[in-house]
Design a protein around this motif. Structure first.
Motif, PDB file in Angstrom:
ATOM      1  N   LEU A  62      13.168  36.031 -51.865  1.00  0.00           N
ATOM      2  CA  LEU A  62      13.810  36.619 -50.682  1.00  0.00           C
ATOM      3  C   LEU A  62      13.662  35.741 -49.437  1.00  0.00           C
ATOM      4  CD1 LEU A  62      12.792  40.355 -51.214  1.00  0.00           C
ATOM      5  CD2 LEU A  62      14.948  39.241 -51.820  1.00  0.00           C
ATOM      6  N   GLY A  63      13.549  34.440 -49.654  1.00  0.00           N
ATOM      7  CA  GLY A  63      13.482  33.505 -48.543  1.00  0.00           C
ATOM      8  C   GLY A  63      12.082  33.137 -48.095  1.00  0.00           C
ATOM      9  N   TRP A  64      11.061  33.766 -48.651  1.00  0.00           N
ATOM     10  CA  TRP A  64       9.688  33.456 -48.232  1.00  0.00           C
ATOM     11  C   TRP A  64       9.298  32.033 -48.611  1.00  0.00           C
ATOM     12  CZ3 TRP A  64       7.584  36.170 -44.624  1.00  0.00           C
ATOM     13  CH2 TRP A  64       7.914  37.517 -44.484  1.00  0.00           C
ATOM     14  N   ASP A  65       9.944  31.466 -49.622  1.00  0.00           N
ATOM     15  CA  ASP A  65       9.651  30.082 -50.021  1.00  0.00           C
ATOM     16  C   ASP A  65       9.975  29.094 -48.905  1.00  0.00           C
ATOM     17  OD1 ASP A  65      12.341  30.919 -50.514  1.00  0.00           O
ATOM     18  OD2 ASP A  65      12.676  29.146 -51.744  1.00  0.00           O
ATOM     19  N   LYS A  66      10.811  29.484 -47.977  1.00  0.00           N
ATOM     20  CA  LYS A  66      11.184  28.604 -46.872  1.00  0.00           C
ATOM     21  C   LYS A  66      10.163  28.605 -45.738  1.00  0.00           C
ATOM     22  CE  LYS A  66      16.061  28.979 -47.863  1.00  0.00           C
ATOM     23  NZ  LYS A  66      16.631  30.167 -48.405  1.00  0.00           N
ATOM     24  N   VAL A  67       9.236  29.549 -45.739  1.00  0.00           N
ATOM     25  CA  VAL A  67       8.276  29.640 -44.638  1.00  0.00           C
ATOM     26  C   VAL A  67       6.831  29.404 -45.067  1.00  0.00           C
ATOM     27  CG1 VAL A  67       9.743  31.168 -43.282  1.00  0.00           C
ATOM     28  CG2 VAL A  67       8.039  32.155 -44.791  1.00  0.00           C
ATOM     29  N   ALA A  68       6.588  29.155 -46.343  1.00  0.00           N
ATOM     30  CA  ALA A  68       5.226  28.915 -46.835  1.00  0.00           C
ATOM     31  C   ALA A  68       5.082  27.455 -47.232  1.00  0.00           C
ATOM     32  CB  ALA A  68       4.915  29.814 -48.025  1.00  0.00           C
ATOM     33  N   SER A  69       4.102  26.770 -46.647  1.00  0.00           N
ATOM     34  CA  SER A  69       3.925  25.339 -46.917  1.00  0.00           C
ATOM     35  C   SER A  69       3.624  25.060 -48.388  1.00  0.00           C
ATOM     36  CB  SER A  69       2.816  24.760 -46.038  1.00  0.00           C
ATOM     37  OG  SER A  69       1.559  25.317 -46.384  1.00  0.00           O
ATOM     38  N   ASP A  70       2.944  25.983 -49.072  1.00  0.00           N
ATOM     39  CA  ASP A  70       2.578  25.789 -50.475  1.00  0.00           C
ATOM     40  C   ASP A  70       3.405  26.656 -51.425  1.00  0.00           C
ATOM     41  OD1 ASP A  70       0.696  23.958 -49.621  1.00  0.00           O
ATOM     42  OD2 ASP A  70      -0.934  25.415 -49.599  1.00  0.00           O
ATOM     43  N   GLY A  71       4.523  27.175 -50.941  1.00  0.00           N
ATOM     44  CA  GLY A  71       5.425  27.944 -51.787  1.00  0.00           C
ATOM     45  C   GLY A  71       5.021  29.388 -51.988  1.00  0.00           C
ATOM     46  N   VAL A  72       5.649  30.005 -52.975  1.00  0.00           N
ATOM     47  CA  VAL A  72       5.446  31.420 -53.287  1.00  0.00           C
ATOM     48  C   VAL A  72       5.034  31.541 -54.744  1.00  0.00           C
ATOM     49  CG1 VAL A  72       6.573  33.670 -53.457  1.00  0.00           C
ATOM     50  CG2 VAL A  72       7.174  32.134 -51.589  1.00  0.00           C
ATOM     51  N   LYS A  73       3.971  32.286 -54.978  1.00  0.00           N
ATOM     52  CA  LYS A  73       3.544  32.583 -56.347  1.00  0.00           C
ATOM     53  C   LYS A  73       4.062  33.985 -56.664  1.00  0.00           C
ATOM     54  CE  LYS A  73      -0.277  32.568 -59.469  1.00  0.00           C
ATOM     55  NZ  LYS A  73      -0.908  31.421 -60.040  1.00  0.00           N
ATOM     56  N   MET A  74       4.959  34.056 -57.638  1.00  0.00           N
ATOM     57  CA  MET A  74       5.630  35.314 -57.946  1.00  0.00           C
ATOM     58  C   MET A  74       4.985  36.010 -59.153  1.00  0.00           C
ATOM     59  SD  MET A  74       8.528  35.350 -55.959  1.00  0.00           S
ATOM     60  CE  MET A  74       9.523  36.500 -56.839  1.00  0.00           C
ATOM     61  N   CYS A  75       4.886  37.311 -59.048  1.00  0.00           N
ATOM     62  CA  CYS A  75       4.511  38.156 -60.173  1.00  0.00           C
ATOM     63  C   CYS A  75       5.541  39.278 -60.188  1.00  0.00           C
ATOM     64  CB  CYS A  75       3.103  38.699 -60.002  1.00  0.00           C
ATOM     65  SG  CYS A  75       2.573  39.690 -61.404  1.00  0.00           S
ATOM     66  N   GLN A  76       6.413  39.258 -61.197  1.00  0.00           N
ATOM     67  CA  GLN A  76       7.517  40.214 -61.227  1.00  0.00           C
ATOM     68  C   GLN A  76       7.311  41.255 -62.318  1.00  0.00           C
ATOM     69  OE1 GLN A  76      10.806  37.420 -61.617  1.00  0.00           O
ATOM     70  NE2 GLN A  76      11.249  37.712 -59.439  1.00  0.00           N
ATOM     71  N   PHE A  77       7.824  42.453 -62.043  1.00  0.00           N
ATOM     72  CA  PHE A  77       7.690  43.571 -62.961  1.00  0.00           C
ATOM     73  C   PHE A  77       9.066  44.079 -63.363  1.00  0.00           C
ATOM     74  CE2 PHE A  77       4.024  43.286 -60.275  1.00  0.00           C
ATOM     75  CZ  PHE A  77       2.980  43.337 -61.183  1.00  0.00           C
ATOM     76  N   ALA A  78       9.200  44.410 -64.639  1.00  0.00           N
ATOM     77  CA  ALA A  78      10.478  44.871 -65.183  1.00  0.00           C
ATOM     78  C   ALA A  78      10.646  46.367 -64.935  1.00  0.00           C
ATOM     79  CB  ALA A  78      10.558  44.553 -66.670  1.00  0.00           C
ATOM     80  N   THR A  79      10.969  46.698 -63.698  1.00  0.00           N
ATOM     81  CA  THR A  79      11.193  48.089 -63.327  1.00  0.00           C
ATOM     82  C   THR A  79      12.037  48.108 -62.062  1.00  0.00           C
ATOM     83  OG1 THR A  79      10.126  50.234 -62.909  1.00  0.00           O
ATOM     84  CG2 THR A  79       9.053  48.278 -61.974  1.00  0.00           C
ATOM     85  N   HIS A  80      12.205  49.274 -61.475  1.00  0.00           N
ATOM     86  CA  HIS A  80      12.944  49.412 -60.220  1.00  0.00           C
ATOM     87  C   HIS A  80      11.957  49.682 -59.096  1.00  0.00           C
ATOM     88  CE1 HIS A  80      12.365  53.712 -60.810  1.00  0.00           C
ATOM     89  NE2 HIS A  80      12.720  53.490 -62.070  1.00  0.00           N
ATOM     90  N   HIS A  81      12.463  49.788 -57.867  1.00  0.00           N
ATOM     91  CA  HIS A  81      11.580  49.897 -56.692  1.00  0.00           C
ATOM     92  C   HIS A  81      10.543  51.003 -56.816  1.00  0.00           C
ATOM     93  CE1 HIS A  81      13.369  46.870 -54.164  1.00  0.00           C
ATOM     94  NE2 HIS A  81      14.561  47.302 -54.509  1.00  0.00           N
ATOM     95  N   THR A  82      10.955  52.204 -57.164  1.00  0.00           N
ATOM     96  CA  THR A  82       9.977  53.292 -57.251  1.00  0.00           C
ATOM     97  C   THR A  82       9.220  53.279 -58.575  1.00  0.00           C
ATOM     98  OG1 THR A  82      11.681  54.836 -58.041  1.00  0.00           O
ATOM     99  CG2 THR A  82      11.248  54.771 -55.653  1.00  0.00           C
ATOM    100  N   GLY A  83       9.702  52.497 -59.540  1.00  0.00           N
ATOM    101  CA  GLY A  83       9.018  52.398 -60.825  1.00  0.00           C
ATOM    102  C   GLY A  83       7.641  51.781 -60.727  1.00  0.00           C
ATOM    103  N   VAL A  84       7.400  50.951 -59.715  1.00  0.00           N
ATOM    104  CA  VAL A  84       6.084  50.326 -59.569  1.00  0.00           C
ATOM    105  C   VAL A  84       5.021  51.345 -59.181  1.00  0.00           C
ATOM    106  CG1 VAL A  84       6.975  48.038 -59.048  1.00  0.00           C
ATOM    107  CG2 VAL A  84       6.499  49.613 -57.175  1.00  0.00           C
ATOM    108  N   LEU A  85       5.445  52.533 -58.802  1.00  0.00           N
ATOM    109  CA  LEU A  85       4.503  53.587 -58.436  1.00  0.00           C
ATOM    110  C   LEU A  85       4.151  54.482 -59.625  1.00  0.00           C
ATOM    111  CD1 LEU A  85       6.164  54.613 -55.058  1.00  0.00           C
ATOM    112  CD2 LEU A  85       4.250  53.055 -55.414  1.00  0.00           C
ATOM    113  N   LYS A  86       4.684  54.153 -60.800  1.00  0.00           N
ATOM    114  CA  LYS A  86       4.478  54.973 -61.996  1.00  0.00           C
ATOM    115  C   LYS A  86       3.857  54.129 -63.098  1.00  0.00           C
ATOM    116  CE  LYS A  86       8.517  57.692 -60.811  1.00  0.00           C
ATOM    117  NZ  LYS A  86       9.920  57.921 -61.074  1.00  0.00           N
ATOM    118  N   GLU A  87       3.200  54.811 -64.045  1.00  0.00           N
ATOM    119  CA  GLU A  87       2.648  54.131 -65.216  1.00  0.00           C
ATOM    120  C   GLU A  87       3.792  53.643 -66.099  1.00  0.00           C
ATOM    121  OE1 GLU A  87      -0.344  53.297 -65.508  1.00  0.00           O
ATOM    122  OE2 GLU A  87      -1.333  54.600 -64.097  1.00  0.00           O
TER     123      GLU A  87
END
Length: 86
Positions: free
Chosen positions: A39-64
């Motif tokens: 989402l553009g954060w790679d453009k403002v961090a000198s050492d880049g972005v370390k991503m950890c992505q989850f296969a769900t939707h926005h509210t899904g991260v709040l559920k088991e």
């Protein structure tokens, strides 16, 4: 607020002041391959972005099982950073 920032007017209006000296850790859901996954954060961090992505939707991260997956990923990253910094 976080969901609003990621999808709404706040994100469009926010302009970071300078470059962040370091790496940004981003825990997020998987998005379309046609958009910048960081989402553009790679453009403002000198050492880049370390991503950890989850296969769900926005509210899904709040559920088991995604809550446990996110907690484990965050714990592992915190331990990695602590070890690297002594």
């Amino acid at each position: 607020y976080l969901m609003e920032f990621g999808t709404g007017k706040s994100r469009k209006l926010y302009r970071p002041d300078g470059i962040f000296q370091g790496c940004i850790d981003m825990l997020t859901i998987r998005r379309s391959p046609f958009i910048n996954q960081s989402l553009g954060w790679d453009k403002v961090a000198s050492d880049g972005v370390k991503m950890c992505q989850f296969a769900t939707h926005h509210t899904g991260v709040l559920k088991e099982p995604h809550v446990q997956e996110m907690a484990a990923a965050l714990q592992a990253r915190l331990e990695e950073v602590q070890q690297a910094n002594g």
